[in-house]
Design a protein around this motif. Structure first.
Motif, PDB file in Angstrom:
ATOM      1  N   VAL A   7       2.720  -9.035 -12.046  1.00 39.22           N
ATOM      2  CA  VAL A   7       2.506  -7.686 -11.253  1.00 39.22           C
ATOM      3  C   VAL A   7       1.620  -6.513 -11.937  1.00 39.22           C
ATOM      4  CG1 VAL A   7       3.775  -5.743 -10.453  1.00 39.22           C
ATOM      5  CG2 VAL A   7       5.098  -7.990 -10.485  1.00 39.22           C
ATOM      6  N   GLY A   8       0.517  -5.960 -11.171  1.00 38.50           N
ATOM      7  CA  GLY A   8      -0.403  -5.307 -11.695  1.00 38.50           C
ATOM      8  C   GLY A   8      -0.532  -4.114 -10.681  1.00 38.50           C
ATOM      9  N   ILE A   9      -0.008  -2.939 -10.885  1.00 38.59           N
ATOM     10  CA  ILE A   9      -0.098  -1.721  -9.938  1.00 38.59           C
ATOM     11  C   ILE A   9      -1.227  -0.667 -10.403  1.00 38.59           C
ATOM     12  CG2 ILE A   9       0.925  -0.077  -8.625  1.00 38.59           C
ATOM     13  CD1 ILE A   9       3.591  -1.672  -8.993  1.00 38.59           C
ATOM     14  N   ASP A  10      -2.293  -0.521  -9.617  1.00 40.32           N
ATOM     15  CA  ASP A  10      -3.147   0.304  -9.696  1.00 40.32           C
ATOM     16  C   ASP A  10      -2.942   1.630  -8.857  1.00 40.32           C
ATOM     17  OD1 ASP A  10      -4.635  -0.549 -11.939  1.00 40.32           O
ATOM     18  OD2 ASP A  10      -6.057  -1.463 -10.565  1.00 40.32           O
ATOM     19  N   HIS A  19      -6.525   2.073 -13.251  1.00 44.92           N
ATOM     20  CA  HIS A  19      -7.605   1.509 -13.067  1.00 44.92           C
ATOM     21  C   HIS A  19      -7.634   0.133 -13.648  1.00 44.92           C
ATOM     22  CE1 HIS A  19      -9.038   5.462 -11.159  1.00 44.92           C
ATOM     23  NE2 HIS A  19      -8.559   6.029 -12.403  1.00 44.92           N
ATOM     24  N   GLY A  20      -6.848  -0.186 -14.499  1.00 44.31           N
ATOM     25  CA  GLY A  20      -7.255  -1.332 -15.185  1.00 44.31           C
ATOM     26  C   GLY A  20      -6.093  -2.594 -15.084  1.00 44.31           C
ATOM     27  N   CYS A  21      -4.907  -2.225 -14.491  1.00 43.51           N
ATOM     28  CA  CYS A  21      -3.595  -2.976 -14.112  1.00 43.51           C
ATOM     29  C   CYS A  21      -3.778  -4.298 -13.354  1.00 43.51           C
ATOM     30  CB  CYS A  21      -2.642  -1.994 -13.950  1.00 43.51           C
ATOM     31  SG  CYS A  21      -2.026  -0.685 -14.726  1.00 43.51           S
ATOM     32  N   VAL A  22      -4.499  -4.065 -12.156  1.00 39.55           N
ATOM     33  CA  VAL A  22      -4.698  -5.068 -11.551  1.00 39.55           C
ATOM     34  C   VAL A  22      -5.655  -6.222 -12.363  1.00 39.55           C
ATOM     35  CG1 VAL A  22      -5.962  -5.918  -9.489  1.00 39.55           C
ATOM     36  CG2 VAL A  22      -4.150  -4.029  -9.162  1.00 39.55           C
ATOM     37  N   ASN A  23      -6.670  -5.588 -12.869  1.00 42.95           N
ATOM     38  CA  ASN A  23      -7.594  -6.555 -13.594  1.00 42.95           C
ATOM     39  C   ASN A  23      -6.635  -7.193 -14.856  1.00 42.95           C
ATOM     40  OD1 ASN A  23      -9.836  -5.956 -12.296  1.00 42.95           O
ATOM     41  ND2 ASN A  23     -10.435  -4.180 -13.803  1.00 42.95           N
ATOM     42  N   ASP A  24      -5.750  -6.529 -15.573  1.00 42.57           N
ATOM     43  CA  ASP A  24      -4.992  -7.103 -16.416  1.00 42.57           C
ATOM     44  C   ASP A  24      -4.037  -8.283 -15.890  1.00 42.57           C
ATOM     45  OD1 ASP A  24      -5.881  -5.474 -18.432  1.00 42.57           O
ATOM     46  OD2 ASP A  24      -4.164  -4.110 -18.248  1.00 42.57           O
ATOM     47  N   ALA A  25      -3.436  -7.931 -14.802  1.00 39.81           N
ATOM     48  CA  ALA A  25      -2.646  -8.871 -14.040  1.00 39.81           C
ATOM     49  C   ALA A  25      -3.439 -10.370 -13.669  1.00 39.81           C
ATOM     50  CB  ALA A  25      -2.036  -8.287 -12.923  1.00 39.81           C
ATOM     51  N   TYR A  26      -4.696 -10.208 -13.462  1.00 38.23           N
ATOM     52  CA  TYR A  26      -5.324 -11.399 -12.874  1.00 38.23           C
ATOM     53  C   TYR A  26      -5.835 -12.341 -14.170  1.00 38.23           C
ATOM     54  CZ  TYR A  26      -6.305 -10.571  -7.981  1.00 38.23           C
ATOM     55  OH  TYR A  26      -6.001 -10.490  -6.564  1.00 38.23           O
ATOM     56  N   SER A  27      -6.049 -11.397 -15.100  1.00 38.40           N
ATOM     57  CA  SER A  27      -6.443 -11.972 -16.678  1.00 38.40           C
ATOM     58  C   SER A  27      -5.057 -12.718 -17.188  1.00 38.40           C
ATOM     59  CB  SER A  27      -6.723 -10.861 -17.654  1.00 38.40           C
ATOM     60  OG  SER A  27      -8.059 -10.227 -17.327  1.00 38.40           O
ATOM     61  N   GLY A 169      -5.774  -2.770 -20.214  1.00 38.92           N
ATOM     62  CA  GLY A 169      -4.813  -2.299 -21.314  1.00 38.92           C
ATOM     63  C   GLY A 169      -5.091  -2.856 -22.545  1.00 38.92           C
ATOM     64  N   VAL A 170      -5.093  -1.924 -23.663  1.00 33.38           N
ATOM     65  CA  VAL A 170      -5.140  -2.356 -24.992  1.00 33.38           C
ATOM     66  C   VAL A 170      -4.293  -3.698 -25.405  1.00 33.38           C
ATOM     67  CG1 VAL A 170      -5.015  -1.769 -27.282  1.00 33.38           C
ATOM     68  CG2 VAL A 170      -6.266  -0.110 -25.651  1.00 33.38           C
ATOM     69  N   PHE A 171      -3.167  -3.506 -24.899  1.00 33.26           N
ATOM     70  CA  PHE A 171      -2.125  -4.426 -25.163  1.00 33.26           C
ATOM     71  C   PHE A 171      -2.226  -5.697 -24.460  1.00 33.26           C
ATOM     72  CE2 PHE A 171       1.791  -6.517 -23.659  1.00 33.26           C
ATOM     73  CZ  PHE A 171       2.464  -6.796 -24.743  1.00 33.26           C
ATOM     74  N   THR A 172      -2.749  -5.655 -23.347  1.00 34.01           N
ATOM     75  CA  THR A 172      -2.771  -6.739 -22.503  1.00 34.01           C
ATOM     76  C   THR A 172      -4.151  -7.589 -22.912  1.00 34.01           C
ATOM     77  OG1 THR A 172      -1.784  -6.075 -20.595  1.00 34.01           O
ATOM     78  CG2 THR A 172      -3.376  -7.762 -20.069  1.00 34.01           C
ATOM     79  N   ARG A 173      -5.185  -6.821 -23.402  1.00 37.18           N
ATOM     80  CA  ARG A 173      -6.285  -7.810 -23.853  1.00 37.18           C
ATOM     81  C   ARG A 173      -6.077  -8.198 -25.136  1.00 37.18           C
ATOM     82  NH1 ARG A 173      -9.269  -3.626 -24.832  1.00 37.18           N
ATOM     83  NH2 ARG A 173     -10.302  -3.483 -22.841  1.00 37.18           N
ATOM     84  N   LEU A 174      -5.223  -7.944 -25.997  1.00 40.28           N
ATOM     85  CA  LEU A 174      -4.731  -8.731 -27.123  1.00 40.28           C
ATOM     86  C   LEU A 174      -4.143  -9.669 -26.673  1.00 40.28           C
ATOM     87  CD1 LEU A 174      -4.250  -5.523 -29.669  1.00 40.28           C
ATOM     88  CD2 LEU A 174      -5.953  -7.256 -29.709  1.00 40.28           C
TER      89      LEU A 174
END
Length: 317
Positions: A7-10, A19-27, A169-174
């Motif tokens: 789930v990613g909610i922008d 602004h980055g949560c949907v991108n994070d969910a797709y990643s 998100g810094v966390f999700t990138r890691l």
């Protein structure tokens, strides 16, 4: 059966948008749905909100969480990126329709659903502010209350905000880096424990601190990637070293470029050099394996090498 709800909610109707949560969910979806060799991994239900026409309500979020955890899956994984909220009675995941925060999806309710799930392994990963309170209901005096099989990994502690940087998100990138191979062991397995170690080591003491809570007998593999050494090569460690404490004697016949190489020895030396490159073996009295052979020195197992020697010897890998 391996299921994941991502789930990613922008978009938020009445509070600040992200602004980055949907991108994070797709990643996260992209890295989880297949193993490193392209084979299927998780069956993923992706929910994203980017605007008014794609809002994710509290009821929809709860319904999908219940759907995720209702089956006796091998793994049921929930990932959430969006706003989080904390108050004296606990934490909340904020859906698109929330007005202030305490009308969100309670983390205590999420924990109850996961605790009651028949799934063998339940993984909860939260990239939201104050998410570190997850798993510690206020009714228990903020003591962790996890049923067997549950693991919780959060972006920050209960008192911290989860940071975004460059549209992610810094966390999700890691997290994605870890799942892509950064947290792999020498046989290509990536577990919740190795993911946490990767993220924890990547963030300094003054940055947001990831939180890890678990009640499991053994870690499950979330993803497999190409290992740095072939398993058939790795298993030769007990053939080359009859005991992890001994040294392996070398001489010039092990080096292919010497005056009198022996095929049997150069084959062994090739494996030893592979071990050296992944820190399982080090030369004794020389800086490089080449000189250890040419100068008739030896090589020995590192602490990590002795660990993998024991794993091979006991048929753990």
């Amino acid at each position: 059966m391996r299921k994941a709800l991502v789930v990613g909610i922008d978009y938020y109707e009445k509070i600040s948008k992200l602004h980055g949560c949907v991108n994070d969910a797709y990643s996260v979806k992209s890295v989880l749905e297949r193993h490193g060799d392209g084979s299927l991994n998780f069956g993923i239900n992706l929910m994203t909100s980017t605007g008014e026409d794609s809002q994710i309500t509290r009821k929809e979020l709860k319904n999908q969480v219940q759907e995720l955890f209702k089956d006796d899956s091998d793994i049921a994984l929930f990932y959430f990126a969006g706003h989080g909220y904390i108050e004296s009675t606990g934490g909340h995941l904020i859906s698109s329709d929330c007005e202030d925060g305490d009308d969100g999806f309670p983390l205590d309710e999420l924990l109850t659903i996961a605790n009651n799930s028949p799934a063998k392994s339940k993984i909860i990963i939260l990239d939201s502010c104050h998410s570190g309170i997850a798993g510690t209901p206020s009714a228990t005096g903020n003591n962790a209350l996890l049923a067997e099989g549950i693991t919780i990994l959060t972006a920050s502690s209960a008192t911290q905000y989860a940071q975004e940087k460059d549209g992610s998100g810094v966390f999700t990138r890691l997290l994605v880096d870890a799942l892509s191979g950064g947290a792999s062991n020498l046989v290509g397995d990536i577990t919740p424990g190795s993911i946490y170690a990767h993220i924890d080591q990547s963030l300094g003491p003054w940055e947001q601190r990831p939180i890890f809570k678990t009640n499991v007998r053994n870690f499950t593999t979330l993803r497999k990637v190409q290992p740095p050494i072939q398993l058939s090569d790795l298993k030769q460690i007990t053939e080359l070293f009859s005991d992890p404490s001994i040294e392996f004697q070398l001489d010039p016949s092990f080096e292919p470029d010497s005056d009198a190489p022996l095929d049997e020895n150069t084959d062994k030396f090739s494996i030893l050099q592979k071990f050296n490159r992944i820190n399982l073996v080090v030369p004794v009295g020389e800086d490089h394996m080449y000189y250890a052979a040419m100068n008739s020195k030896s090589c020995k197992l590192t602490v990590l090498g002795a660990h993998y020697w024991n794993l091979v010897d006991s048929d753990r890998i």
